[in-house]
Design a protein around this motif. Structure first.
Motif, PDB file in Angstrom:
ATOM      1  N   ASP A  80      58.996  72.329  51.218  1.00  0.00           N
ATOM      2  CA  ASP A  80      57.646  71.784  51.385  1.00  0.00           C
ATOM      3  C   ASP A  80      57.645  70.264  51.314  1.00  0.00           C
ATOM      4  O   ASP A  80      56.855  69.602  51.998  1.00  0.00           O
TER       5      ASP A  80
ATOM      6  N   ARG B 107      46.254  72.153  47.629  1.00  0.00           N
ATOM      7  CA  ARG B 107      46.605  73.489  48.113  1.00  0.00           C
ATOM      8  C   ARG B 107      48.063  73.814  47.820  1.00  0.00           C
ATOM      9  O   ARG B 107      48.391  74.938  47.406  1.00  0.00           O
ATOM     10  N   LEU B 108      48.955  72.838  47.991  1.00  0.00           N
ATOM     11  CA  LEU B 108      50.376  73.093  47.787  1.00  0.00           C
ATOM     12  C   LEU B 108      50.710  73.391  46.330  1.00  0.00           C
ATOM     13  O   LEU B 108      51.746  74.006  46.041  1.00  0.00           O
TER      14      LEU B 108
ATOM     15  N   SER C  87      48.398  74.945  44.269  1.00  0.00           N
ATOM     16  CA  SER C  87      47.425  75.939  43.809  1.00  0.00           C
ATOM     17  C   SER C  87      48.117  77.225  43.379  1.00  0.00           C
ATOM     18  O   SER C  87      49.200  77.568  43.874  1.00  0.00           O
TER      19      SER C  87
ATOM     20  N   TYR D  46      48.884  79.614  46.406  1.00  0.00           N
ATOM     21  CA  TYR D  46      50.004  79.173  47.233  1.00  0.00           C
ATOM     22  C   TYR D  46      51.316  79.379  46.496  1.00  0.00           C
ATOM     23  O   TYR D  46      52.308  79.841  47.081  1.00  0.00           O
TER      24      TYR D  46
ATOM     25  N   ASP E 150      52.393  82.958  46.718  1.00  0.00           N
ATOM     26  CA  ASP E 150      52.978  83.282  48.018  1.00  0.00           C
ATOM     27  C   ASP E 150      54.424  82.783  48.102  1.00  0.00           C
ATOM     28  O   ASP E 150      55.295  83.482  48.641  1.00  0.00           O
ATOM     29  N   ARG E 151      54.670  81.606  47.574  1.00  0.00           N
ATOM     30  CA  ARG E 151      56.019  81.057  47.604  1.00  0.00           C
ATOM     31  C   ARG E 151      56.944  81.854  46.671  1.00  0.00           C
ATOM     32  O   ARG E 151      58.099  82.125  47.006  1.00  0.00           O
TER      33      ARG E 151
ATOM     34  N   GLY F 124      56.163  76.205  53.652  1.00  0.00           N
ATOM     35  CA  GLY F 124      54.946  76.972  53.853  1.00  0.00           C
ATOM     36  C   GLY F 124      54.206  76.516  55.093  1.00  0.00           C
ATOM     37  O   GLY F 124      54.483  75.456  55.670  1.00  0.00           O
TER      38      GLY F 124
ATOM     39  N   GLY G 140      50.389  76.036  57.283  1.00  0.00           N
ATOM     40  CA  GLY G 140      49.026  75.587  57.047  1.00  0.00           C
ATOM     41  C   GLY G 140      48.592  74.658  58.151  1.00  0.00           C
ATOM     42  O   GLY G 140      49.409  74.158  58.932  1.00  0.00           O
TER      43      GLY G 140
END
Length: 601
Positions: free
Chosen positions: A331, A346-347, A349, A352, A355-356, A371, A373
């Protein structure tokens, strides 16, 4: 399985006191900083003195032509971390068209084409102007004496000079004249070396402030020195010198594009920190124009996992940590840059991060997996070291082997005083091996532009006036509205990786600072490197042998491409801190490379 217990013995003691603590990557800088504290200076006065000493005693790791990032908190506002931004931008002449016309596909790793506007000196003077209490003349007393009268050369710079000696003689005659004896031989460790041209510059900066007269304030005098740096002889001599072509790391001669107007237009500044809460501690870093938030992203991924998966001393922990760091650095590559539009909230959060986290599997990943976006910048085509070497056979790098002990690197300092002022700073750039020494100034320029791409549309495409994405990434820790620790390490792309191991061992495992510093380290190389020639090793994992044969074999069985680095080689982390409830201070320093030192009382 419980977290690995800490070792019984450490290489050095965990220092404690109530007056002041200084820790840096060289003992002479530590001594200078502690000397300022002992004479009534604040942590900020001490940090500036130590930093100017580091320019002299670790010239292979930083210099006045380089840059810095620092995190600080004041006794008056102990819960607000602030970033001191000393990263200069790309010059106005650093355009894609110009560099492509030079036949380049990468910004060189050495030579003036890679130079940003020098930011370190102005940043240190800004800190002194706004937060210090000492006069510039007094703060520069020890650095001036070392530059003018000399100091014993340490092993590290002696090795770097010896490794560069033939290159200096063949291609950079001004560096040969500055660093080598008249017969062309390099100085040896323990030999007294001076830097009288740089002493002259320091004296001019002091004189610029003194010229205002007794009616001027201390801050006005420091501000006058800043103006002299940006618009005076230093700027003119840099401009004149880089116009002459000289050897770069692509094996050809180029002229630089940095001009006096670029220096005149830059001033260091203060910025808010990026923060994340992890296990009851707030971790503060620079914004995403640097790599610092990658550490925050890794912590966000690891936060809810069982403690056993956060233990760097086990195969399960090392695998999980390495995979989390790969995701965070992917990222970094995809998103981080100085365009002001990085979606950091967002990165970092929880959603997120979840999900990672789900991407971490039982096997080592060998892919770059950023990711997705809206608005994500483009990625460049990745090259392994073998692929790049096949295309540039015979081309050497003046900064010494990119995987060797003597490559250009970085230094670090931490200071805390009895009032609660605290600072962590990572200065770098302007290494003696980065570009030719400017004769009348006694220093060379940095090469931070090598961290930009010459392709359109990436997060770090070379753009005049923008900062390259720096790897400099100190850390500040806070609890209950108070700064409690400052830390950092040299190491380029590895800085946040080694700091992550330290944080997991102290914040999760309960280890002491010195225990965590001494512990075996590792880092992934499975991402595009920030330094020329910008290659990567899919699935790569570099480990200290002390991690243990069983752990290393298990990591290899999981698909990690393991490189054994030796027993005591990865990282030079230092730290200081303060318990706000008791006023007790602490400090610790790294025994690796046998230069880091902590002192205090």
């Amino acid at each position: 399985m419980p977290f690995t217990p800490p070792p019984e013995f450490t290489t050095r003691p965990d220092l404690q006191g109530v007056f002041g603590m200084t820790a840096t990557t060289h003992w002479l800088a530590t001594g200078a900083g502690q000397s300022v504290l002992e004479r009534g200076g604040t942590a900020f006065d001490a940090a500036v003195a130590a930093a100017f000493v580091l320019h002299l005693v670790e010239p292979h790791l930083n210099g006045p032509g380089g840059d810095l990032v620092a995190l600080l908190a004041t006794a008056e506002d102990p819960g607000t971390p602030v970033v001191l931004m000393g990263q200069g931008p790309a010059p106005a002449g650093a355009t894609l068209e110009r560099y492509r016309a030079e036949g380049l596909d990468l910004v060189p790793g050495a030579g003036a084409l890679a130079a940003t506007v020098p930011g370190a000196v102005d940043a240190w003077l800004l800190l002194l102007e706004t937060h210090g209490t000492w006069e510039l003349r007094d703060v520069l007393g020890i650095p001036l004496a070392l530059a003018r009268d000399g100091h014993p050369l340490s092993v590290g710079p002696a090795r770097a000079i010896a490794a560069m000696a033939s290159f200096f003689r063949d291609h950079w005659p001004t560096s040969a004249a500055h660093w080598l004896h008249p017969d062309g031989t390099p100085p040896v460790a323990g030999e007294i070396v001076t830097n009288r041209p740089w002493a002259g510059v320091l004296e001019e900066l002091v004189a610029a402030g003194d010229a205002l007269g007794p009616a001027a304030s201390r801050a006005d005098r420091v501000r006058s020195a800043r103006d002299a740096w940006a618009t005076g002889r230093v700027a003119r001599e840099i401009d004149a010198f880089v116009r002459a072509p000289h050897r770069h790391s692509d094996g050809r001669d180029h002229a630089g594009v940095l001009r006096a107007e670029d220096l005149a237009g830059f001033r260091a500044g203060f910025e808010p920190a990026a923060v994340l809460d992890f296990r009851g501690t707030t971790v503060a870093k620079s914004g995403p124009w640097g790599q610092g938030p990658a550490l925050l992203a890794a912590l966000a991924i690891l936060e809810p996992l069982d403690d056993a998966l956060l233990d760097p001393s086990t195969a399960d922990g090392a695998h999980t940590i390495a995979e989390a760091m790969k995701l965070a650095l992917a990222d970094r590559e995809a998103w981080f840059g100085d365009d002001g539009d990085v979606p950091l909230e967002r990165l970092l959060s929880p959603g997120y991060a979840a999900d990672r986290r789900a991407l971490i599997g039982p096997r080592a990943s060998a892919e770059l997996r950023p990711g997705t976006g809206p608005g994500r910048p483009a990625l460049v085509r990745l090259r392994t070291a073998a692929e790049y070497a096949a295309g540039v056979a015979g081309v050497g790098e003046p900064t010494i082997e990119s995987t060797g002990d003597l490559r250009g690197d970085t230094c670090h300092l931490d200071v805390v005083d009895r009032w609660g002022n605290i600072v962590a700073a990572t200065p770098s750039g302007g290494w003696l091996q980065s570009s030719p020494t400017i004769p009348g100034l006694g220093f060379c320029l940095g090469t931070r532009l090598q961290m930009t791409w010459l392709e359109e549309g990436t997060a770090t495409t070379l753009t005049p006036g923008r900062r390259p994405r720096t790897t400099l990434t100190p850390t500040l820790l806070l609890r209950d509205g108070h700064a409690v620790a400052a830390l950092g390490t040299p190491g380029g792309d590895q800085q946040d990786q080694w700091q992550l191991l330290y944080l997991l061992r102290t914040l999760v495992g309960g280890w002491s600072p010195q225990q965590a510093i001494d512990a075996p380290a590792f880092h992934t190389t499975s991402f595009p490197g920030s330094f020329w020639p910008r290659t990567w090793e899919p699935g790569g994992l570099v480990v200290e042998d002390r991690l243990g044969e069983g752990v290393i074999r298990e990591l290899e069985a999981r698909g990690h491409v393991v490189t054994r680095a030796g027993d005591q080689v990865l990282g030079r982390l230092t730290t200081v801190g303060r318990d706000p409830a008791t006023g007790v201070l602490h400090a610790a320093a790294n025994a690796r490379a046998m230069q880091g030192y902590a002192a205090g009382r």
